[in-house]
Design a protein around this motif. Sequence first.
Motif, mmCIF file in Angstrom:
data_model
loop_
_atom_site.group_PDB
_atom_site.id
_atom_site.type_symbol
_atom_site.label_atom_id
_atom_site.label_comp_id
_atom_site.label_asym_id
_atom_site.label_seq_id
_atom_site.Cartn_x
_atom_site.Cartn_y
_atom_site.Cartn_z
ATOM 1 N N PHE A 115 0.829 -1.207 0.000
ATOM 2 C CA PHE A 115 0.000 0.000 0.000
ATOM 3 C C PHE A 115 0.863 1.256 0.000
ATOM 4 C CE2 PHE A 115 -3.611 -2.658 1.141
ATOM 5 C CZ PHE A 115 -4.682 -1.975 0.574
ATOM 6 N N LEU A 116 1.912 1.269 0.824
ATOM 7 C CA LEU A 116 2.772 2.447 0.895
ATOM 8 C C LEU A 116 3.498 2.700 -0.429
ATOM 9 C CD1 LEU A 116 4.343 2.021 4.461
ATOM 10 C CD2 LEU A 116 2.614 3.678 3.741
ATOM 11 N N VAL A 117 4.002 1.628 -1.042
ATOM 12 C CA VAL A 117 4.696 1.770 -2.324
ATOM 13 C C VAL A 117 3.735 2.282 -3.398
ATOM 14 C CG1 VAL A 117 5.859 0.516 -4.189
ATOM 15 C CG2 VAL A 117 6.434 0.024 -1.800
ATOM 16 N N GLY A 118 2.519 1.725 -3.431
ATOM 17 C CA GLY A 118 1.528 2.163 -4.415
ATOM 18 C C GLY A 118 1.160 3.623 -4.255
ATOM 19 N N MET A 119 0.982 4.058 -3.008
ATOM 20 C CA MET A 119 0.617 5.450 -2.762
ATOM 21 C C MET A 119 1.784 6.391 -3.052
ATOM 22 S SD MET A 119 -1.642 4.735 0.680
ATOM 23 C CE MET A 119 -2.049 6.436 1.067
ATOM 24 N N LEU A 120 3.017 5.931 -2.787
ATOM 25 C CA LEU A 120 4.186 6.753 -3.104
ATOM 26 C C LEU A 120 4.350 6.912 -4.614
ATOM 27 C CD1 LEU A 120 6.825 5.501 -0.496
ATOM 28 C CD2 LEU A 120 5.811 7.788 -0.649
ATOM 29 N N LEU A 121 4.116 5.820 -5.370
ATOM 30 C CA LEU A 121 4.190 5.916 -6.826
ATOM 31 C C LEU A 121 3.110 6.865 -7.346
ATOM 32 C CD1 LEU A 121 5.273 5.112 -9.581
ATOM 33 C CD2 LEU A 121 3.862 3.036 -9.475
ATOM 34 N N GLY A 122 1.906 6.754 -6.794
ATOM 35 C CA GLY A 122 0.831 7.678 -7.177
ATOM 36 C C GLY A 122 1.182 9.114 -6.841
ATOM 37 N N ALA A 123 1.818 9.315 -5.670
ATOM 38 C CA ALA A 123 2.226 10.668 -5.273
ATOM 39 C C ALA A 123 3.237 11.240 -6.245
ATOM 40 C CB ALA A 123 2.804 10.639 -3.861
ATOM 41 N N LEU A 124 4.187 10.408 -6.687
ATOM 42 C CA LEU A 124 5.201 10.866 -7.645
ATOM 43 C C LEU A 124 4.557 11.300 -8.960
ATOM 44 C CD1 LEU A 124 8.118 11.185 -8.656
ATOM 45 C CD2 LEU A 124 8.087 8.752 -9.250
ATOM 46 N N LEU A 125 3.651 10.481 -9.475
ATOM 47 C CA LEU A 125 2.991 10.803 -10.741
ATOM 48 C C LEU A 125 2.083 12.030 -10.591
ATOM 49 C CD1 LEU A 125 2.092 7.164 -11.857
ATOM 50 C CD2 LEU A 125 4.048 8.553 -12.547
ATOM 51 N N GLY A 126 1.407 12.146 -9.451
ATOM 52 C CA GLY A 126 0.581 13.328 -9.202
ATOM 53 C C GLY A 126 1.418 14.579 -9.055
ATOM 54 N N ALA A 127 2.610 14.438 -8.428
ATOM 55 C CA ALA A 127 3.504 15.588 -8.258
ATOM 56 C C ALA A 127 4.016 16.087 -9.607
ATOM 57 C CB ALA A 127 4.676 15.204 -7.356
ATOM 58 N N ILE A 128 4.269 15.163 -10.526
ATOM 59 C CA ILE A 128 4.701 15.570 -11.870
ATOM 60 C C ILE A 128 3.620 16.422 -12.533
ATOM 61 C CG2 ILE A 128 5.208 14.713 -14.197
ATOM 62 C CD1 ILE A 128 6.550 12.286 -12.857
ATOM 63 N N GLY A 244 -3.134 6.261 -6.426
ATOM 64 C CA GLY A 244 -2.271 5.138 -6.081
ATOM 65 C C GLY A 244 -2.963 4.163 -5.152
ATOM 66 N N LEU A 245 -3.654 4.689 -4.146
ATOM 67 C CA LEU A 245 -4.433 3.836 -3.243
ATOM 68 C C LEU A 245 -5.489 3.054 -4.015
ATOM 69 C CD1 LEU A 245 -5.397 2.897 -0.435
ATOM 70 C CD2 LEU A 245 -6.759 5.008 -0.294
ATOM 71 N N ALA A 246 -6.170 3.734 -4.921
ATOM 72 C CA ALA A 246 -7.199 3.070 -5.729
ATOM 73 C C ALA A 246 -6.583 1.979 -6.601
ATOM 74 C CB ALA A 246 -7.926 4.094 -6.599
ATOM 75 N N GLY A 247 -5.356 2.210 -7.092
ATOM 76 C CA GLY A 247 -4.688 1.208 -7.908
ATOM 77 C C GLY A 247 -4.395 -0.062 -7.117
ATOM 78 N N VAL A 248 -3.939 0.091 -5.881
ATOM 79 C CA VAL A 248 -3.678 -1.083 -5.042
ATOM 80 C C VAL A 248 -4.982 -1.837 -4.765
ATOM 81 C CG1 VAL A 248 -2.814 -1.880 -2.808
ATOM 82 C CG2 VAL A 248 -1.673 0.016 -3.978
ATOM 83 N N LEU A 249 -6.035 -1.103 -4.435
ATOM 84 C CA LEU A 249 -7.322 -1.740 -4.154
ATOM 85 C C LEU A 249 -7.913 -2.376 -5.409
ATOM 86 C CD1 LEU A 249 -8.941 0.882 -1.733
ATOM 87 C CD2 LEU A 249 -7.800 -1.269 -1.165
ATOM 88 N N TYR A 250 -7.640 -1.788 -6.571
ATOM 89 C CA TYR A 250 -8.097 -2.379 -7.839
ATOM 90 C C TYR A 250 -7.485 -3.767 -8.010
ATOM 91 C CZ TYR A 250 -9.331 -2.614 -12.824
ATOM 92 O OH TYR A 250 -9.853 -3.002 -14.037
ATOM 93 N N ALA A 251 -6.189 -3.895 -7.673
ATOM 94 C CA ALA A 251 -5.518 -5.192 -7.789
ATOM 95 C C ALA A 251 -6.126 -6.214 -6.840
ATOM 96 C CB ALA A 251 -4.025 -5.031 -7.510
ATOM 97 N N SER A 252 -6.686 -5.751 -5.728
ATOM 98 C CA SER A 252 -7.365 -6.651 -4.795
ATOM 99 C C SER A 252 -8.765 -7.003 -5.277
ATOM 100 C CB SER A 252 -7.446 -6.004 -3.408
ATOM 101 O OG SER A 252 -8.302 -6.734 -2.548
ATOM 102 N N ARG A 253 -9.426 -6.045 -5.904
ATOM 103 C CA ARG A 253 -10.833 -6.200 -6.272
ATOM 104 C C ARG A 253 -11.034 -7.072 -7.503
ATOM 105 N NH1 ARG A 253 -15.299 -7.218 -7.602
ATOM 106 N NH2 ARG A 253 -17.009 -5.808 -8.120
ATOM 107 N N PHE A 254 -10.173 -6.934 -8.507
ATOM 108 C CA PHE A 254 -10.415 -7.593 -9.787
ATOM 109 C C PHE A 254 -9.457 -8.768 -10.004
ATOM 110 C CE2 PHE A 254 -12.157 -3.345 -10.230
ATOM 111 C CZ PHE A 254 -13.414 -3.620 -10.762
ATOM 112 N N ASN A 255 -9.865 -9.660 -10.895
ATOM 113 C CA ASN A 255 -9.146 -10.915 -11.084
ATOM 114 C C ASN A 255 -7.819 -10.760 -11.808
ATOM 115 O OD1 ASN A 255 -11.076 -12.546 -9.815
ATOM 116 N ND2 ASN A 255 -12.324 -12.657 -11.675
ATOM 117 N N SER A 256 -7.662 -9.704 -12.596
ATOM 118 C CA SER A 256 -6.417 -9.549 -13.349
ATOM 119 C C SER A 256 -6.072 -8.084 -13.532
ATOM 120 C CB SER A 256 -6.539 -10.225 -14.729
ATOM 121 O OG SER A 256 -7.502 -9.563 -15.525
ATOM 122 N N VAL A 257 -4.776 -7.811 -13.669
ATOM 123 C CA VAL A 257 -4.284 -6.471 -13.984
ATOM 124 C C VAL A 257 -3.255 -6.603 -15.097
ATOM 125 C CG1 VAL A 257 -4.707 -5.448 -11.727
ATOM 126 C CG2 VAL A 257 -2.549 -6.640 -12.132
ATOM 127 N N GLY A 258 -3.250 -5.625 -16.003
ATOM 128 C CA GLY A 258 -2.322 -5.672 -17.127
ATOM 129 C C GLY A 258 -2.137 -4.316 -17.751
#
Length: 348
Positions: A115-128, A244-258
């Motif tokens: 969760f922390l890594v996902g939110m940090l990656l989201g923060a980086l992209l949002g900061a850009i 980023g948080l939503a991305g991590v939860l998406y990986a939990s919610r759905f059967n596949s990510v790509g």
Amino acid sequence: MTTAPTRPPGTAEHTVSAVPSRLGALLRLRELPVTVALIALVTITTVVNPLFLSPQGVKDLLLNATIVIILAAGQALVIITRNVDLSVGSVLGLVAFGTGTLFVTVPGIPIVVVFLVGMLLGALLGAINGLLVTVAKVPALVITLGTLYIYRGLNNAWAGGTQYFAGDRPDAFGALSVDTVLGFPLITLIAIVVVVIVAVYLAGTRAGRDLYAIGSDPDAAKLFGIPVSRRVFLAFLTNGVLAGLAGVLYASRFNSVGATTGSGLELAVVAAAVVGGVAIFGGSGSVVGAAMGALLLTTITSALTALRVDKFWQEAIVGVLILSAIIIDRIASVRTARKLRISEARNV
């Protein structure tokens, strides 16, 4: 000559006069139309299809809305400042695929770290996004349209034809979308906590209230000493964290990510915020309204599917709701401006 006694403010007459004003304040709530529409939609669908509000049906409705609710909360912060972020779907896709990659390449990694890594990656992209908007002084619509394709291209290059499935993640991580507390899925409770925190920030802190001032009139906000660039940057940064948080939860919610995960989601997120009463021109709205808008839009899809209505009409109805919300907001803005001019003329 006698005069009628003056009644103190606490009398029945004063109480009666206060009732219409409270009713008027309630009717002016921007979240009221979307709430009424949601209640009407659920009621009509349940009458036609009683299984719609079965325990499993309610759980599915909440799960379907959870990801969009979190994204809409972050998008509301940005739109209130008279900006928009079209890259959130691509950010979510990158983080979701990164989440799957972490579980495969680092076996036994703690879920909290993911969760922390996902939110940090989201923060980086949002900061850009925030830096490009505030430093380059280019409209956010243009900047985030560009980063939408850049982030999506990075995800395509990274993922290629690789997909991660439910079996690649720990059972405890997948259980976030299965386990419930008082009938609420765990990831939905996370979304509710996010909405509450953002709502308190907007209403209860000076920095949150500054966002409304910036959206109403950026130049006036600068004259009042509000650090406009810093506030707008933080809005984009926070939006990235929530994506980023939503991305991590998406990986939990759905059967596949790509590579295609999150494609087109940004339009649904902006629609949810606007339908929920967040003015597309900035300066007004609430995160609660944005969350209600997300719940309404996802419920429309589920309801019309339950009623066996063609998918074309589902999309058409969403379009009508967006146009209606913008028109209503514009009419309200014109009426407010007219009342202000009349008031100023009387004072003169």
